[in-house]
Each structure stands twice: as structure tokens, then as C-alpha cells.
Scaffold this active site. Structure first.
Site, PDB file in Angstrom:
ATOM      1  N   ASP A   1      -9.560  -1.711   7.529  1.00 25.55           N
ATOM      2  CA  ASP A   1      -8.901  -1.984   6.602  1.00 25.55           C
ATOM      3  C   ASP A   1      -9.608  -3.231   5.706  1.00 25.55           C
ATOM      4  O   ASP A   1      -9.081  -4.488   5.974  1.00 25.55           O
ATOM      5  CB  ASP A   1      -7.549  -2.265   6.890  1.00 25.55           C
ATOM      6  CG  ASP A   1      -6.828  -2.188   5.555  1.00 25.55           C
ATOM      7  OD1 ASP A   1      -7.414  -1.933   4.247  1.00 25.55           O
ATOM      8  OD2 ASP A   1      -5.619  -2.488   5.413  1.00 25.55           O
TER       9      ASP A   1
ATOM     10  N   GLU B   1     -13.518   7.702  14.385  1.00 26.09           N
ATOM     11  CA  GLU B   1     -13.639   6.324  14.375  1.00 26.09           C
ATOM     12  C   GLU B   1     -12.737   5.506  13.735  1.00 26.09           C
ATOM     13  O   GLU B   1     -12.123   6.093  12.769  1.00 26.09           O
ATOM     14  CB  GLU B   1     -15.119   5.880  13.864  1.00 26.09           C
ATOM     15  CG  GLU B   1     -15.133   5.932  12.346  1.00 26.09           C
ATOM     16  CD  GLU B   1     -16.778   6.160  11.749  1.00 26.09           C
ATOM     17  OE1 GLU B   1     -17.301   5.049  11.634  1.00 26.09           O
ATOM     18  OE2 GLU B   1     -17.295   7.369  11.690  1.00 26.09           O
TER      19      GLU B   1
ATOM     20  N   LYS C   1      -4.415   8.840   8.552  1.00 22.37           N
ATOM     21  CA  LYS C   1      -3.662   7.573   8.363  1.00 22.37           C
ATOM     22  C   LYS C   1      -2.533   7.180   9.573  1.00 22.37           C
ATOM     23  O   LYS C   1      -2.137   8.072   9.825  1.00 22.37           O
ATOM     24  CB  LYS C   1      -3.082   7.419   6.836  1.00 22.37           C
ATOM     25  CG  LYS C   1      -4.001   7.495   5.861  1.00 22.37           C
ATOM     26  CD  LYS C   1      -5.033   6.175   5.712  1.00 22.37           C
ATOM     27  CE  LYS C   1      -4.388   5.279   4.838  1.00 22.37           C
ATOM     28  NZ  LYS C   1      -4.348   5.479   3.367  1.00 22.37           N
TER      29      LYS C   1
ATOM     30  N   CYS D   1      14.316 -33.710   3.942  1.00 18.12           N
ATOM     31  CA  CYS D   1      13.533 -33.140   5.217  1.00 18.12           C
ATOM     32  C   CYS D   1      14.869 -32.814   6.149  1.00 18.12           C
ATOM     33  O   CYS D   1      15.572 -33.664   6.394  1.00 18.12           O
ATOM     34  CB  CYS D   1      12.522 -34.316   5.600  1.00 18.12           C
ATOM     35  SG  CYS D   1      12.097 -33.799   7.225  1.00 18.12           S
TER      36      CYS D   1
ATOM     37  N   CYS E   1       7.836 -34.097   3.330  1.00 14.58           N
ATOM     38  CA  CYS E   1       8.777 -34.999   3.823  1.00 14.58           C
ATOM     39  C   CYS E   1       7.927 -36.218   3.511  1.00 14.58           C
ATOM     40  O   CYS E   1       7.079 -36.587   3.939  1.00 14.58           O
ATOM     41  CB  CYS E   1       9.069 -34.960   5.274  1.00 14.58           C
ATOM     42  SG  CYS E   1       9.944 -36.014   6.043  1.00 14.58           S
TER      43      CYS E   1
ATOM     44  N   CYS F   1      14.614 -35.318   9.214  1.00 12.83           N
ATOM     45  CA  CYS F   1      14.893 -36.576   9.221  1.00 12.83           C
ATOM     46  C   CYS F   1      15.730 -37.038   8.185  1.00 12.83           C
ATOM     47  O   CYS F   1      16.125 -38.234   8.033  1.00 12.83           O
ATOM     48  CB  CYS F   1      13.560 -37.480   9.429  1.00 12.83           C
ATOM     49  SG  CYS F   1      12.784 -37.567   7.985  1.00 12.83           S
TER      50      CYS F   1
ATOM     51  N   LYS G   1     -10.503   3.625  10.890  1.00  9.82           N
ATOM     52  CA  LYS G   1     -10.960   3.147   9.436  1.00  9.82           C
ATOM     53  C   LYS G   1     -10.408   1.848   9.270  1.00  9.82           C
ATOM     54  O   LYS G   1      -9.259   1.371   9.588  1.00  9.82           O
ATOM     55  CB  LYS G   1      -9.819   4.117   8.709  1.00  9.82           C
ATOM     56  CG  LYS G   1      -9.952   3.993   7.192  1.00  9.82           C
ATOM     57  CD  LYS G   1      -9.147   5.015   6.476  1.00  9.82           C
ATOM     58  CE  LYS G   1      -9.326   4.990   5.114  1.00  9.82           C
ATOM     59  NZ  LYS G   1      -9.343   3.737   4.327  1.00  9.82           N
TER      60      LYS G   1
ATOM     61  N   ASP H   1       1.001  -1.155  -0.135  1.00  9.85           N
ATOM     62  CA  ASP H   1       0.071   0.034   0.014  1.00  9.85           C
ATOM     63  C   ASP H   1       1.126   1.252  -0.107  1.00  9.85           C
ATOM     64  O   ASP H   1       0.493   2.269  -0.501  1.00  9.85           O
ATOM     65  CB  ASP H   1      -0.898   0.013   1.367  1.00  9.85           C
ATOM     66  CG  ASP H   1      -1.967  -1.104   1.205  1.00  9.85           C
ATOM     67  OD1 ASP H   1      -2.213  -1.722   0.038  1.00  9.85           O
ATOM     68  OD2 ASP H   1      -2.605  -1.083   2.256  1.00  9.85           O
ATOM     69  N   ALA H   2       1.918   1.164   0.679  1.00 14.93           N
ATOM     70  CA  ALA H   2       2.980   2.594   0.791  1.00 14.93           C
ATOM     71  C   ALA H   2       3.544   2.764  -0.461  1.00 14.93           C
ATOM     72  O   ALA H   2       3.346   3.687  -1.017  1.00 14.93           O
ATOM     73  CB  ALA H   2       3.756   2.130   2.135  1.00 14.93           C
TER      74      ALA H   2
ATOM     75  N   CYS I   1      10.056 -39.501  10.851  1.00 13.51           N
ATOM     76  CA  CYS I   1      10.359 -38.159  11.125  1.00 13.51           C
ATOM     77  C   CYS I   1       9.888 -37.521  12.140  1.00 13.51           C
ATOM     78  O   CYS I   1       8.914 -37.514  12.511  1.00 13.51           O
ATOM     79  CB  CYS I   1       9.668 -37.503   9.871  1.00 13.51           C
ATOM     80  SG  CYS I   1      10.063 -35.735   9.999  1.00 13.51           S
TER      81      CYS I   1
ATOM     82  N   TYR J   1       2.351   1.866  -3.117  1.00 15.17           N
ATOM     83  CA  TYR J   1       1.202   2.426  -4.187  1.00 15.17           C
ATOM     84  C   TYR J   1       0.796   3.998  -3.898  1.00 15.17           C
ATOM     85  O   TYR J   1       0.646   4.712  -4.932  1.00 15.17           O
ATOM     86  CB  TYR J   1      -0.063   1.633  -4.014  1.00 15.17           C
ATOM     87  CG  TYR J   1      -1.488   2.033  -4.733  1.00 15.17           C
ATOM     88  CD1 TYR J   1      -1.766   1.837  -6.126  1.00 15.17           C
ATOM     89  CD2 TYR J   1      -2.320   2.563  -4.189  1.00 15.17           C
ATOM     90  CE1 TYR J   1      -2.722   2.176  -6.567  1.00 15.17           C
ATOM     91  CE2 TYR J   1      -3.467   3.176  -4.908  1.00 15.17           C
ATOM     92  CZ  TYR J   1      -3.444   2.869  -6.046  1.00 15.17           C
ATOM     93  OH  TYR J   1      -4.773   3.457  -6.677  1.00 15.17           O
TER      94      TYR J   1
ATOM     95  N   TYR K   1     -21.000   2.149   8.866  1.00 16.30           N
ATOM     96  CA  TYR K   1     -20.372   3.255   9.234  1.00 16.30           C
ATOM     97  C   TYR K   1     -21.244   4.476   8.163  1.00 16.30           C
ATOM     98  O   TYR K   1     -20.949   5.908   8.681  1.00 16.30           O
ATOM     99  CB  TYR K   1     -19.022   3.694   9.385  1.00 16.30           C
ATOM    100  CG  TYR K   1     -18.242   3.056   8.210  1.00 16.30           C
ATOM    101  CD1 TYR K   1     -18.565   3.802   6.730  1.00 16.30           C
ATOM    102  CD2 TYR K   1     -17.441   1.859   8.312  1.00 16.30           C
ATOM    103  CE1 TYR K   1     -17.526   3.115   5.744  1.00 16.30           C
ATOM    104  CE2 TYR K   1     -16.954   1.351   6.836  1.00 16.30           C
ATOM    105  CZ  TYR K   1     -17.052   2.181   5.731  1.00 16.30           C
ATOM    106  OH  TYR K   1     -16.206   1.843   4.515  1.00 16.30           O
TER     107      TYR K   1
ATOM    108  N   GLU L   1     -17.836  -1.782   6.231  1.00 17.14           N
ATOM    109  CA  GLU L   1     -16.844  -2.537   5.681  1.00 17.14           C
ATOM    110  C   GLU L   1     -16.819  -3.930   5.850  1.00 17.14           C
ATOM    111  O   GLU L   1     -17.204  -4.141   7.004  1.00 17.14           O
ATOM    112  CB  GLU L   1     -15.486  -1.954   6.383  1.00 17.14           C
ATOM    113  CG  GLU L   1     -14.209  -1.922   5.679  1.00 17.14           C
ATOM    114  CD  GLU L   1     -14.126  -0.888   4.697  1.00 17.14           C
ATOM    115  OE1 GLU L   1     -14.723  -0.027   4.371  1.00 17.14           O
ATOM    116  OE2 GLU L   1     -12.856  -0.911   4.185  1.00 17.14           O
TER     117      GLU L   1
HETATM  118  S1  IVH Z   1     -16.429   6.894   5.371  1.00 20.59           S
HETATM  119  C1  IVH Z   1     -17.837   9.326   1.691  1.00 20.59           C
HETATM  120  N1  IVH Z   1     -15.907   5.364   7.662  1.00 20.59           N
HETATM  121  O1  IVH Z   1     -12.289   3.974   3.380  1.00 20.59           O
HETATM  122  C2  IVH Z   1     -16.737   8.648   2.367  1.00 20.59           C
HETATM  123  N2  IVH Z   1     -14.891   4.821   5.374  1.00 20.59           N
HETATM  124  O2  IVH Z   1     -10.771   5.702   1.744  1.00 20.59           O
HETATM  125  C3  IVH Z   1     -17.605   7.460   3.193  1.00 20.59           C
HETATM  126  N3  IVH Z   1     -13.333   2.734   5.264  1.00 20.59           N
HETATM  127  O3  IVH Z   1     -14.257   3.732   0.819  1.00 20.59           O
HETATM  128  C4  IVH Z   1     -16.517   6.618   3.930  1.00 20.59           C
HETATM  129  N4  IVH Z   1     -13.459   2.475   7.571  1.00 20.59           N
HETATM  130  O4  IVH Z   1     -13.714   1.792   2.112  1.00 20.59           O
HETATM  131  C5  IVH Z   1     -15.558   5.488   6.215  1.00 20.59           C
HETATM  132  N5  IVH Z   1     -14.940   4.327   9.342  1.00 20.59           N
HETATM  133  C6  IVH Z   1     -14.920   4.470   8.183  1.00 20.59           C
HETATM  134  C7  IVH Z   1     -14.215   3.724   7.135  1.00 20.59           C
HETATM  135  C8  IVH Z   1     -14.271   4.019   5.891  1.00 20.59           C
HETATM  136  C9  IVH Z   1     -12.990   2.132   6.264  1.00 20.59           C
HETATM  137  C10 IVH Z   1     -12.903   2.899   4.106  1.00 20.59           C
HETATM  138  C11 IVH Z   1     -13.900   2.802   3.083  1.00 20.59           C
HETATM  139  C12 IVH Z   1     -13.995   3.956   2.059  1.00 20.59           C
HETATM  140  C13 IVH Z   1     -12.557   4.220   2.168  1.00 20.59           C
HETATM  141  C14 IVH Z   1     -12.201   5.870   1.943  1.00 20.59           C
END
Ligand code: IVH
Length: 714
Positions: A129, A125, A324, A428, A446, A431, A127, A42-43, A452, A45, A236, A184
Site C-alpha cells: 500500500d 505476493e 483485497k 494544562c 503548557c 499542572c 499488495k 479507502d473503504a 509541570c 471511496y 514487482y 511500489e
Molecule cells: S502489479 C498491470 N503487484 O496496486 C498491473 N501491483 O491496483 C501491474 N501494487 O498500481 C501492477 N503491490 O500501485 C502489482 N505486488 C504488486 C503490487 C501492486 C501494490 C499496486 C500498484 C498498482 C495497484 C493496482
């Protein structure tokens, strides 16, 4: 990526690089979104996207029509039906530093023309993954579930979503007539680890992290596969809603809870930047203990009227931001690759790293899954790490994927590479037996089996299990105790040792009955149970050996075909498998292959087993103690099912449907696909449906699979 700083780029270089970045990012989007199999971290990217953006900011007129900055994700996979999101599913802007949060709140105040110290309620709240999902309910019932896709069009995954336990099919309380709940889908660390272990055992795809596992599990054309994967869901956000049940973010989430959704317990409302940032750091501290992956904290303006006024900028809302966590990656040196042998004989390579701290935890070992992974070959021969092989001496990037499960995500290209390619051992390390990799399998195993040490405990447990030697009094604890004991009068390292235990004990001063957990009575019973098995049926004997692919059914087939242990052992030792396509193997090989139900895979496993000297030695020792009884052949006329018509239904656990039919025919019976008055007997496994009901209504005898084996004496 090019190292040339953006400030030094000429216009021509910038134009060229924007083109290259657009193509490269699109490729990674596709790998990530459509194939669930990213090839960069991810980093890395994010770094590509940031560079793309930085170049665009310096040369705005060079911004391309296909610029990655215009897109949320990749196109939708062709496999699924499409769903258009009436309210688009957008993305979130990112904040990386505490000061970015200050800026975020400042922007909001300015946009709303509020005083610079005006209090604004903001929720915070985790985020999650995972992957976002939009669930559409009409009159309280789930009608459509769709992935985000490109934000406008997603994939229809309704059948899959219905199998997720925390996604209600019917809502409670009194929800609006039309309600799109968004949230999510994710997989917990524990479930992810268990899934990968299962996948590895079955030689299937290993998922890089819980998010890929969740995506790969949800996006299955066969929803029964999704059902077998432990997915979870947090609600959410929302899309179309016919009547809003609340006027704040908090109120909406409370409403979701009352409708039956899971909502994240760490969501809280604050009024100052300091409080938001404090909560962020508290969540960061708990991150590794949550049991699921989060990659930041999302802040959202609580008041929905203010959200409305703030609106959106291109792909993300002005009223929300994702703060993040720093990427949990670090560079270190791959010092060595060790091979571990699992209880089933699978050889697993483990990287020994120069210790490095990743996200606050010292990492020294990481699994490398299998030999293809080291070579840079993933599932379906897809390249991983762009196809580069891992070499001892490489500088590697380590990431604590899923916070707790570290892995090597890349090789640092501009550091000196290790001098030579790693050669995966074909013996192996535990053994010394040959380790073989069967065609189509990712795992090398093995062949040492009985001797073994890495496999011994499991093998001995199998040896004494109910359908093998069936020795009572030797459970897991006892087997481990005897195996671990270094006292020659107690140690059980091979099956033969079980049968010499009593003799060894007689001449010893350490008496088993004086050891905790063994009383005089239980020791006496154990010896009786062991002595009872000094004669054993040939099929049990063969099954007990734990030869790969030789389960109960195949053991019975071999016993029936060869009738005596010597005949089978001689055949397996004489058989020479074909060397190439033109070769058919020698007579013994062909005879082995002609045994009903035994194919070349089983035959080869037998040949391999007997080819190992260690195994032959262990067998000789065992045969000095135990006598496998010659198999009596039942003639067909002896069979109680001669001439009868039999129907098999439901799921059978000890044999496949084809095997069941072949078996019935071998005993002189006919089989039929449906139940009628002509049916004499129905063999029903779990899940039997209409055929079972039909049999019952016609008064036809119904038995289960075990009773079938008993009936025919198999
Ligand atoms: S709110 C209009 N809340 O993060 C935006 N997104 O980078 C509504 N995600 O596509 C998203 N946890 O897949 C929101 N507590 C959270 C989240 C969350 C994960 C993800 C979600 C979103 C992406 C945005």
C-alpha cells in the site's frame, strides 16, 4: 451517498446520480492523487466506485463519457514535469472473497481454452500500500522516474527517486539496455510514526497514513526533503524492456533482484486455487507484523507467454487480480477526550473509545493530534471529515491505518451526534498552568515549565545539561530516579531540589550511597558537582530555565543586555505586550524588544514564563540556593577581533548566519562574503566548501564555531 438501492432507482434518478458520482469521485481522486490528502477512507471511496459501477451495469446507456470507470487515477499535478509511459501503468481488478479467486482462475482457463482442471502456475505476493513508480534505466543507469499519474502520463520525480536508498542509480549484473522497472514506494510503520512525531513537534502537517506520507514525501519539489524521509521500494513489474531477461513473472523478479532491487520475500508460485487462498490467509495473519502496509495479495499468471495471450480488459490485465483484505474499520462511540501532556509541554488530545475490535485488535484510545483536528480543520485550513467536528457521544468509524496505528476516519452521519462541541482546555491538565497556542502553530503548549510534572524530567535534564548548569553525575537515569522517588530526602521535582539534596540527605535515614547505582564516591562527586554550580553565569542560568524560544544564543543576548538577573526578571514582569496593532506595549516591553536579536516571539515567551506564579515560586526557591553572576560587559576594545575581517562558511549550528554576522560586528569585526588576502579569520562549520579551501591555500586561520565562541568570550 444516497441510500436508495440501485434496483429502486428510476432512470432519471440514475442519470442524476451518475453525474454526481462522477464529480464526487473525481474530487476524491484529485485529493488523493494530486494533493496526497484524501478526505474519505479507502473503504468509503471504494463504495462510491462500486455504486457508480452498479448503476452503470443496470443502465449501460447512461454511462457517461467522464465516467470514473474509464479512469485509473486523477490528472497529473502541474508542479512536476510530465512523463509519458510508453507502456501504460494500469490498475488491478479486485477480488474480495475466496470464491472470486476461483472465478478468476476459471475465467483464465476459459479464455485460454484449457481444461477446467488444467494446472496454471500463478504467483502470489503482497499488495503493497504505497504509490507505484516507474523507473527507466538506459544502459544500466537510472534516467527517469515517474509516478503513475493517470496511467498514461505521470509526473517526473527523477531527482526525488534518486534519494531513495533502495532505488539503485546504477544496476548490477547485466541488465537489458532499456529497462523500465515498476514497483511500489512506501514508508514503514516505524518510520511513519517517527515522521509524524517530528512533524507534530514542528507544528507541521500530520500524515493520515504511511501511504500518504510516502506520496507526500516523494512528490516534493525540493528533493532534499524527500532525501530526509525514509522511503523504501519493492520492484514487482516492468514497462518497456529491450530484451526480456526471463520468460516468467518469477524469473523477472529474480532478475530484478540480481540487478540490485529489493523484491518482496513473500512472493511464491502455486498451481491450485486452494494453495493461492491458503497463502493469502497466511499473509493476512502476518499482516500486522510486517512493519509496512499491505492491503491484499496480488495473483499473477507466471508464464509471460500466457500473460501476453490473456491481455487486458479496459483498465486492468486479465492475467492478474488483487485479492483485497477486508477493510479494517469498525464503528464505535467516542466516550471522551483526554489531554496528554508531552515532555515538551505539548497538549495532545486522545480519544477514549468504547472498546472495539478492528482487524483483530481491541482499540480503546486513538490520538486526535491537535485541537484543529478535533474541529475538522486540517492543514492549510482544509476541511477534514468534510469539516465536521468530533464530539463526545459521536459514533465514529475507526480504522487501523497502517495496521497498527488506529485512527478515527469519519463520523457516522446518520447516528445521533454528541450534544456539544468539544472545548479544548486552555490550562494544562497536569499542572494547571496556562496552555497557550502561538500564532501559526497547531500545538497548544503548557507554560508550566519547571513545575509541570509532565515536563519536569525533561526540564531537569535540560537544566543540568552541559551548556546549562553542567552538573555531572545527573544523567537521564539518575534524574528519573530522583524524580520518581517519593522519599522527601531523595525527591527532585524542581531545580531547587537539586541544591537541597545534600542537606535533606544529612537529616535522613535513607542514604543515597546505599542505593543501587550510587556508591560513596559517586555521591561525594555528585555533591561536589552540585556545589560547584552554586554560582553560575547569568547566561547559563537563563538558558537553563528552558523558556520557550530562549536557547543559548538568546540567553546570551538577554544576559548581555540586562546584565543582572534582577534587571531581566523585573523587565519581564513589568513588560506588557501590545493589545492590538495600534498599541506598542509599555516601556518595559519595548525595551525587551529592542534587545538585539530579541523579537516579539521571544519577548512574549519571557513574559508568559514570568506571568506564571508557579514559575516565579520555582525561581524563588532556586535563587535561595544559587547565585547568577552579573554579566561583565566586554567593551569592544577588549575584543580580540576588533578591526578584523571575518568570513563565516559551512553550516553553523549554534547561530544563524545573520546572528553570526551581527555578533562579529558587535565585537568590532567586519564580515565578508568571500575569502581573499584581506580575510583575517574564517569560521567554518560542517560542509564548508570552496571558501575553506581558499582560506587554506592562502594560509588564513580557520576555526570552528565553538572556537569562535571561546575566542570572543561569548
Ligand atoms: S502489479 C498491470 N503487484 O496496486 C498491473 N501491483 O491496483 C501491474 N501494487 O498500481 C501492477 N503491490 O500501485 C502489482 N505486488 C504488486 C503490487 C501492486 C501494490 C499496486 C500498484 C498498482 C495497484 C493496482
Amino acid at each position: 451517498m444516497a441510500d436508495n438501492p440501485v434496483e429502486h432507482l428510476s432512470e432519471a434518478e440514475a442519470a442524476e446520480e451518475l453525474g454526481r458520482l462522477a464529480a464526487e469521485i473525481a474530487q476524491h481522486d484529485y485529493r488523493y492523487n494530486t494533493e496526497d490528502a484524501p478526505i474519505i477512507s479507502d473503504a468509503a471511496y471504494d463504495a462510491l466506485r462500486r455504486r457508480n459501477l452498479a448503476i452503470e451495469q443496470r443502465f449501460p446507456h447512461l454511462r457517461r463519457e467522464d465516467s470514473p470507470s474509464n479512469k485509473v487515477g486523477a490528472s497529473v499535478s502541474e508542479k512536476f514535469g510530465k512523463v509519458t509511459h510508453v507502456v501504460p501503468m494500469l490498475s488491478l481488478d479486485n477480488a474480495f472473497h475466496d470464491s472470486d479467486v476461483e472465478d478468476f482462475v476459471g475465467r483464465i482457463r476459459r479464455f485460454l481454452k484449457l481444461a477446467s482442471d488444467a494446472k496454471i502456475g500463478i504467483t502470489a505476493e503482497p499488495k503493497i500500500d504505497g504509490l507505484s513508480l516507474s523507473l527507466r534505466y538506459e544502459l544500466g543507469r537510472l534516467v527517469t522516474a515517474a509516478t503513475r499519474g493517470d496511467g498514461t502520463t505521470g509526473e517526473n520525480v527523477t531527482l526525488n527517486a534518486r534519494t531513495v536508498a533502495s532505488i539503485p542509480n546504477v544496476l548490477s549484473d547485466s541488465p537489458p539496455d532499456v529497462l523500465e522497472v515498476r514497483g511500489e514506494v512506501y514508508m514503514s510503520h516505524a518510520d511513519f510514526a517517527a515522521l509524524n512525531e517530528r512533524q507534530a513537534k514542528e507544528g507541521k502537517q500530520i500524515f493520515a497514513n504511511p501511504r500518504n506520507a510516502a506520496a507526500g514525501s516523494l512528490r516534493q519539489l525540493d528533493a532534499t526533503i524527500t532525501a530526509s524521509r525514509p522511503l523504501q521500494f519493492f520492484a514487482y513489474a516492468w514497462g518497456e524492456v529491450s530484451e526480456m531477461p526471463a520468460s516468467t513473472q518469477m524469473g523477472m523478479v529474480d532478475a530484478f533482484r540480481s540487478y540490485g532491487f529489493r523484491v518482496n520475500p513473500l512472493m511464491q508460485r502455486f498451481e491450485t486455487v486452494e494453495a493461492l487462498v491458503k497463502h493469502y490467509h497466511q499473509i493476512e495473519e502476518q499482516r500486522a507484523l510486517l512493519g509496512y502496509d499491505i492491503d491484499g495479495v496480488v495473483y499473477k499468471v507466471d508464464d509471460l507467454a500466457l500473460q501476453q495471450r490473456l491481455g487486458f480488459v479496459s483498465r486492468s490485465p486479465r492475467w492478474a487480480i488483487a485479492h483485497k483484505f477486508p477493510a479494517e474499520q469498525a464503528m464505535t462511540i467516542l466516550r471522551g477526550i483526554d489531554i496528554q501532556v508531552g515532555r515538551t509541554g505539548a497538549l495532545t488530545p486522545v480519544a477514549r473509545l468504547e472498546p472495539v475490535t478492528v482487524g483483530g485488535v481491541v482499540v480503546t484510545n486513538v490520538t486526535l493530534h491537535n485541537e484543529d483536528y478535533i474541529k475538522g480543520i486540517g492543514q492549510n485550513d482544509q476541511p477534514i471529515r468534510e469539516g465536521r467536528d468530533l464530539r463526545v457521544g459521536d459514533t465514529v468509524v475507526v480504522q487501523r491505518a497502517g495496521d497498527v496505528i488506529p485512527q478515527i476516519v469519519d463520523i457516522v452521519a446518520d447516528k445521533p451526534r454528541g450534544p456539544s462541541a468539544y472545548v479544548f482546555p486552555d490550562t494544562c491538565p497536569a499542572c494547571g498552568s496556562h496552555a497557550v497556542r502561538e500564532e501559526g502553530e497547531a500545538v497548544r503548549r503548557c507554560t508550566g515549565g519547571l513545575i509541570c510534572p509532565a515536563q519536569a524530567v525533561e526540564r531537569i535534564r535540560h537544566f543540568v545539561s552541559r551548556n546549562a548548569f553542567d552538573i555531572e553525575g545527573l544523567g537521564e537515569k539518575q534524574v528519573e530516579f530522583f524524580f520518581k522517588s517519593e522519599d522527601p530526602a531523595l525527591h527532585i521535582g524542581t531545580p531547587a531540589d537539586i541544591f537541597t539534596l545534600k542537606k535533606r540527605q544529612a537529616n535522613s535515614l535513607t542514604k543515597l550511597e546505599n542505593i543501587d547505582g550510587f556508591g560513596a564516591t559517586s555521591v561525594k562527586k555528585l555533591y561536589e558537582a552540585i556545589d560547584d554550580r552554586r554560582e553560575v553565569s547569568l547566561s547559563r542560568f537563563i538558558f537553563a530555565l528552558g523558556i520557550r524560544h530562549v536557547g543559548e544564543v538568546n540567553a546570551k543576548r538577554l544576559a548581555k543586555a540586562y546584565r543582572s538577573y534582577e534587571a531581566l526578571a523585573n523587565a519581564a514582569m513589568a513588560a506588557v505586550p501590545p493589545k492590538d496593532r495600534a498599541d506598542k506595549g509599555n516601556d518595559a516591553w519595548r525595551e525587551l524588544n529592542e534587545v538585539e536579536g530579541i523579537g516579539s516571539i521571544v519577548a512574549e515567551a519571557l513574559v508568559d514564563f514570568y506571568a506564571e506564579e508557579h514559575n516565579r515560586e520555582a525561581l524563588a526557591a532556586l535563587l535561595a540556593e544559587v547565585t547568577p553572576l552579573d554579566e561583565e560587559v566586554k567593551t569592544v576594545s577588549d575584543s580580540p577581533v576588533v578591526g578584523k575581517t571575518i568570513v563565516f562558511t559551512g553550516s553553523l549550528e549554534r547561530m544563524s548566519r545573520d546572528e553570526a554576522k551581527a555578533m562579529a560586528e558587535r565585537y568590532g569585526a567586519k564580515t565578508a562574503g568571500s575569502v581573499s588576502k584581506k580575510t583575517d579569520l574564517v569560521v567554518a562549520g560542517p560542509g564548508a566548501g570552496s571558501k575553506l579551501t581558499q582560506a587554506q591555500s592562502l594560509g588564513i586561520e580557520v576555526i570552528d564555531e565553538d572556537a569562535w565562541f571561546t575566542l570572543v568570550g561569548a
